[in-house]
Write a protein that holds these residues in place. Structure first.
Motif, short mmCIF file in Angstrom:
data_model
loop_
_atom_site.label_atom_id
_atom_site.label_comp_id
_atom_site.label_asym_id
_atom_site.label_seq_id
_atom_site.Cartn_x
_atom_site.Cartn_y
_atom_site.Cartn_z
N UNK A 78 38.53 22.85 30.30
CA UNK A 78 39.18 24.17 30.28
C UNK A 78 38.25 25.32 30.66
N UNK A 79 37.00 25.31 30.21
CA UNK A 79 36.08 26.39 30.58
C UNK A 79 35.81 26.39 32.08
N UNK A 80 35.66 25.23 32.65
CA UNK A 80 35.40 25.09 34.08
C UNK A 80 36.62 25.55 34.88
N UNK A 81 37.83 25.18 34.43
CA UNK A 81 39.06 25.62 35.11
C UNK A 81 39.18 27.14 35.05
N UNK A 82 38.88 27.72 33.89
CA UNK A 82 38.93 29.18 33.77
C UNK A 82 37.95 29.85 34.73
N UNK A 83 36.77 29.28 34.85
CA UNK A 83 35.77 29.85 35.76
C UNK A 83 36.24 29.77 37.20
N UNK A 84 36.77 28.63 37.61
CA UNK A 84 37.26 28.48 38.98
C UNK A 84 38.41 29.44 39.24
N UNK A 85 39.34 29.54 38.29
CA UNK A 85 40.47 30.45 38.45
C UNK A 85 40.01 31.90 38.52
N UNK A 86 39.03 32.27 37.71
CA UNK A 86 38.50 33.64 37.76
C UNK A 86 37.85 33.91 39.11
N UNK A 87 37.14 32.94 39.67
CA UNK A 87 36.52 33.12 40.98
C UNK A 87 37.57 33.25 42.09
N UNK A 88 38.65 32.48 41.97
CA UNK A 88 39.73 32.59 42.96
C UNK A 88 40.37 33.97 42.89
N UNK A 89 40.66 34.45 41.68
CA UNK A 89 41.25 35.78 41.53
C UNK A 89 40.29 36.85 42.05
N UNK A 90 39.00 36.71 41.75
CA UNK A 90 38.02 37.70 42.22
C UNK A 90 37.96 37.70 43.75
N UNK A 113 38.87 40.83 46.25
CA UNK A 113 37.95 41.34 47.27
C UNK A 113 38.63 41.35 48.64
N UNK A 114 39.34 40.26 48.97
CA UNK A 114 40.02 40.19 50.26
C UNK A 114 41.09 41.28 50.38
N UNK A 115 41.87 41.50 49.32
CA UNK A 115 42.90 42.54 49.36
C UNK A 115 42.30 43.93 49.44
N UNK A 131 46.60 40.56 41.04
CA UNK A 131 45.31 39.88 40.94
C UNK A 131 44.54 40.38 39.72
N UNK A 132 44.51 41.68 39.50
CA UNK A 132 43.78 42.22 38.35
C UNK A 132 44.40 41.77 37.03
N UNK A 133 45.73 41.72 36.98
CA UNK A 133 46.40 41.24 35.78
C UNK A 133 46.07 39.77 35.53
N UNK A 134 46.16 38.96 36.56
CA UNK A 134 45.83 37.54 36.43
C UNK A 134 44.39 37.32 36.05
N UNK A 135 43.49 38.09 36.65
CA UNK A 135 42.07 37.96 36.33
C UNK A 135 41.79 38.33 34.88
#
Length: 101
Positions: A10-22, A26-28, A70-74
């Motif tokens: 779960x911690x690793x999934x949260x980290x990956x998801x946070x990086x995807x949202x970040x 940045x792209x937007x 994105x900010x809400x999801x992050x």
């Protein structure tokens, strides 16, 4: 219960998801800067100026809305472990985190 070997912790999934949202944020943000630059600095033929401003303005609204998502999801990915809501008599509750096992 045993965790499936195919899923990340779960911690690793949260980290990956946070990086995807970040990365999406940045792209937007870069896209909105590019659109704003086009409004200010691109050569505009006088006949098409109003139509192009209308299109770029609509695109900027879309980008800003997606940045809000994105900010809400992050923030939910990183900070929140429990979400609950009540609307017209209906209740919703969700919690996450590590299994106690």
């Amino acid at each position: 219960m045993r965790r499936s070997q195919g899923w990340l912790a779960p911690d690793w999934r949260r980290t990956v998801l946070a990086l995807v949202f970040a990365g999406a944020g940045i792209a937007l943000t870069l896209m909105s800067v590019w659109l704003a630059w086009n409004v200010l600095n691109a050569p505009w033929p006088a006949a098409l100026a109003a139509a192009r401003l209308n299109i770029v303005g609509g695109a900027l609204y879309a980008v800003l809305g997606l940045i809000g998502v994105v900010l809400t999801g992050l923030s939910m990915t990183v900070a929140l472990r429990q979400v609950s809501a009540r609307f017209m008599g209906a209740d919703f509750s969700a919690s996450g985190g590590d299994d106690p096992q």
